[in-house]
Design a protein around this motif. Structure first.
Motif, PDB file in Angstrom:
ATOM      1  N   LEU A   1       0.832  -1.202   0.000  1.00 40.04           N
ATOM      2  CA  LEU A   1       0.000   0.000   0.000  1.00 40.04           C
ATOM      3  C   LEU A   1       0.867   1.253   0.000  1.00 40.04           C
ATOM      4  N   SER A   2       1.968   1.213   0.764  1.00 38.45           N
ATOM      5  CA  SER A   2       2.888   2.361   0.794  1.00 38.45           C
ATOM      6  C   SER A   2       3.517   2.576  -0.569  1.00 38.45           C
ATOM      7  N   ILE A   3       3.922   1.482  -1.209  1.00 40.35           N
ATOM      8  CA  ILE A   3       4.551   1.585  -2.522  1.00 40.35           C
ATOM      9  C   ILE A   3       3.558   2.139  -3.549  1.00 40.35           C
ATOM     10  N   ILE A   4       2.331   1.622  -3.522  1.00 45.58           N
ATOM     11  CA  ILE A   4       1.304   2.105  -4.448  1.00 45.58           C
ATOM     12  C   ILE A   4       1.079   3.601  -4.241  1.00 45.58           C
ATOM     13  N   SER A   5       0.973   3.983  -2.973  1.00 49.11           N
ATOM     14  CA  SER A   5       0.726   5.392  -2.662  1.00 49.11           C
ATOM     15  C   SER A   5       1.886   6.272  -3.114  1.00 49.11           C
ATOM     16  N   VAL A   6       3.116   5.855  -2.787  1.00 54.27           N
ATOM     17  CA  VAL A   6       4.289   6.664  -3.118  1.00 54.27           C
ATOM     18  C   VAL A   6       4.488   6.750  -4.631  1.00 54.27           C
ATOM     19  N   VAL A   7       4.367   5.621  -5.333  1.00 57.47           N
ATOM     20  CA  VAL A   7       4.556   5.621  -6.788  1.00 57.47           C
ATOM     21  C   VAL A   7       3.470   6.448  -7.467  1.00 57.47           C
ATOM     22  N   TRP A   8       2.215   6.278  -7.031  1.00 54.68           N
ATOM     23  CA  TRP A   8       1.124   7.024  -7.644  1.00 54.68           C
ATOM     24  C   TRP A   8       1.274   8.521  -7.397  1.00 54.68           C
ATOM     25  N   MET A   9       1.560   8.895  -6.145  1.00 52.35           N
ATOM     26  CA  MET A   9       1.734  10.310  -5.822  1.00 52.35           C
ATOM     27  C   MET A   9       2.963  10.882  -6.517  1.00 52.35           C
ATOM     28  N   GLY A  10       4.034  10.089  -6.581  1.00 54.88           N
ATOM     29  CA  GLY A  10       5.243  10.553  -7.261  1.00 54.88           C
ATOM     30  C   GLY A  10       5.006  10.791  -8.739  1.00 54.88           C
ATOM     31  N   ASN A  11       4.306   9.842  -9.388  1.00 58.17           N
ATOM     32  CA  ASN A  11       3.993  10.011 -10.801  1.00 58.17           C
ATOM     33  C   ASN A  11       3.066  11.195 -11.036  1.00 58.17           C
ATOM     34  N   LEU A  12       2.098  11.366 -10.139  1.00 52.77           N
ATOM     35  CA  LEU A  12       1.179  12.489 -10.267  1.00 52.77           C
ATOM     36  C   LEU A  12       1.928  13.815 -10.144  1.00 52.77           C
ATOM     37  N   GLN A  13       2.843  13.879  -9.161  1.00 51.22           N
ATOM     38  CA  GLN A  13       3.626  15.096  -8.974  1.00 51.22           C
ATOM     39  C   GLN A  13       4.517  15.360 -10.186  1.00 51.22           C
ATOM     40  N   SER A  14       5.167  14.304 -10.699  1.00 53.66           N
ATOM     41  CA  SER A  14       6.050  14.468 -11.860  1.00 53.66           C
ATOM     42  C   SER A  14       5.265  14.940 -13.080  1.00 53.66           C
ATOM     43  N   LYS A  15       4.079  14.364 -13.297  1.00 52.99           N
ATOM     44  CA  LYS A  15       3.266  14.776 -14.439  1.00 52.99           C
ATOM     45  C   LYS A  15       2.795  16.216 -14.286  1.00 52.99           C
ATOM     46  N   ASN A  16       2.393  16.599 -13.072  1.00 51.62           N
ATOM     47  CA  ASN A  16       1.954  17.977 -12.843  1.00 51.62           C
ATOM     48  C   ASN A  16       3.095  18.964 -13.070  1.00 51.62           C
ATOM     49  N   GLN A  17       4.281  18.616 -12.556  1.00 54.42           N
ATOM     50  CA  GLN A  17       5.436  19.485 -12.756  1.00 54.42           C
ATOM     51  C   GLN A  17       5.825  19.558 -14.225  1.00 54.42           C
ATOM     52  N   SER A  18       5.747  18.416 -14.908  1.00 58.62           N
ATOM     53  CA  SER A  18       6.083  18.397 -16.330  1.00 58.62           C
ATOM     54  C   SER A  18       5.098  19.241 -17.132  1.00 58.62           C
TER      55      SER A  18
END
Length: 474
Positions: free
Chosen positions: A28-45
């Motif tokens: 669950l931690s990995i899913i949360s971190v990967v999803w949030m990380g990807n979301l942040q990267s896409k928003n920044q991009s």
């Protein structure tokens, strides 16, 4: 036989509710971190793309102005944010990702994530790399220790040995079963990242290298943990040594070796670096040929070239010639000082990579940042290419100033935005990892050496040590 032992170990793991619950928490931690990380990267991009379009639109629609004024106006360029940065952002959160390019000066990159976040500077941010480099290996250490200590306490290790089962095969099987558990967590994480990421060939290669690097490190951690747990008579001593090793690997050795590297190959202080750049820019690279002398020589050269007596008789704008000559001289200064810094960075990196022979965690960190495109090698590549574009941009403006139809001293002469639109946009392409793999040979070799060493301990040392310390004292 080994397959039976591995399957039996997995049955024990599955029946242990605490391990099941911890595994669910990890996933669950990995899913949360990967999803949030990807979301942040896409928003920044997306924010970067929008900013780039806005800045380009401003440049394309500049009011008529002198090219030299446009050089001072400058442009902004952005270091691309990759989806892989959500796995390991490396130095990116410290170095920043926005750089202003203008005439006469080479600016520093700004707007780092760390400089804008109180939470990061005080408490840190939960990242994929934090979980996979620190938390998962620590959990594998406890699993390895628990598997051996339980067999010691119940007498199962002695019983299996008396039945003729090879001790090294038993310990190796236990190691493989726990390593496969860590590998499943790793594959789950990487697969999730792969599904959320892009589909380019370079992305797939980088993901594959990341999987291999972490997989090798987990194998090293598990093998050493089972070996130490099996070789020590006292379980308290074994777990203490394991935890001490983990702390040394992840906290103390990187810091100690890093400080040593900085002492052996020191970088100039920021204040001295800037002051030396300014001095060389004004007085000459070697302390001679100051600005006014360079201008005088250049003037005589162009007067002789066009066979005229004064600057007003030149068919070109000498001011643009002077501006470009000053830029080219400044480029030499930049190449001298930044080139020296790059050489120091290379020496620091090679020396730090050697620490992997003592600490495989350092090799894992280097490979993780490198394959995610967030290490210093990738950062310096962006700075170099941004500087090359700055030189192209300023030379284009200076050449227009010099040869666009104006005469010397006509600072009110302007060009319209048709010319500005003709200037190419900066497009940065991240280096292909297959072309840069040689920069990570030392780290890869260090992990392989540790894997062979761990296998050697299990294969050749375990029987003697366990017979002496385990069977006699159980």
């Amino acid at each position: 036989m080994m397959i039976s032992i591995i399957l039996n170990e997995w049955k024990i793991l599955v029946r242990n509710r605490s391990i099941v619950y911890v595994s669910l928490v990890f996933m669950l931690s990995i899913i949360s971190v990967v999803w949030m990380g990807n979301l942040q990267s896409k928003n920044q991009s997306q924010a970067q793309i929008a900013a780039e379009k806005h800045i380009r639109a401003q440049w394309d629609n500049l009011e008529p102005m002198n090219p030299h004024r446009a050089a001072h106006y400058g442009v902004y360029v952005f270091k691309p944010i990759s989806i892989l940065n959500s796995l390991d952002d490396g130095v990116s959160s410290i170095t920043g990702n926005v750089l202003k390019l203008e005439g006469h000066v080479q600016n520093e990159i700004v707007h780092s994530e760390a400089s804008q976040s109180i939470a990061i500077s005080r408490f840190g941010k939960l990242k994929f790399s934090t979980i996979m480099q620190y938390m998962v290996p620590l959990f594998l250490i406890f699993l390895s220790f628990g598997s051996i200590s339980n067999d010691k306490e119940t007498g199962r290790l002695k019983l299996i040995a008396l039945q003729g089962v090879s001790l090294e095969k038993l310990i190796l099987s236990k190691s493989l079963s726990i390593w496969l558990y860590g590998l499943i967590l790793l594959i789950f994480s990487i697969l999730l990242q792969f599904l959320l990421g892009s589909s380019s060939a370079d992305f797939g290669i980088r993901i594959g290298f990341i999987l291999i690097s972490y997989g090798l490190y987990y194998f090293i951690v598990v093998c050493l943990s089972t070996y130490i747990s099996a070789s020590f008579k006292n379980n308290t001593s074994a777990i203490s040594l394991l935890l001490a090793t983990w702390i040394m690997w992840t906290i103390f050795l990187p810091k100690i070796w890093g400080n040593t590297v900085e002492k052996v190959h020191p970088l100039p202080s920021r204040q001295n670096f800037i002051s030396q750049m300014k001095e060389d820019r004004s007085k000459g690279i070697d302390g001679h040929n100051p600005t006014d002398e360079r201008r005088s020589k250049l003037k005589e050269e162009y007067l002789a070239r066009y066979n005229v007596d004064s600057l007003s008789q030149l068919p070109i704008n000498f001011d643009g010639i002077v501006m470009q000559a000053d830029e080219e001289y400044g480029n030499q200064v930049w190449d001298k000082h930044f080139g020296n810094n790059y050489l120091i960075y290379q020496k620091q990196k090679r020396l730090y990579q050697l620490s992997g022979l003592l600490n495989p965690f350092s090799s894992l960190q280097n490979l993780s940042m490198g394959f995610c495109g967030s290490d210093m090698i990738h950062h310096l590549d962006f700075l170099k290419k941004a500087e090359l574009y700055r030189r192209y941009l300023i030379k284009t403006l200076n050449d227009k100033h010099a040869h666009g139809g104006s005469k010397t001293g006509e600072w009110r002469w302007t060009v319209d935005n048709t010319f500005f639109r003709s200037v190419k946009t900066f497009k940065y392409q991240t280096m292909k990892i297959k072309d840069q793999i040689e920069n990570y040979y030392i780290d890869i070799l260090s992990l392989i050496v540790w894997v062979l060493f761990s296998g050697f301990l299990i294969r050749y040392k375990i029987k003697r040590d366990i017979i002496i310390l385990s069977l006699i004292h159980i």
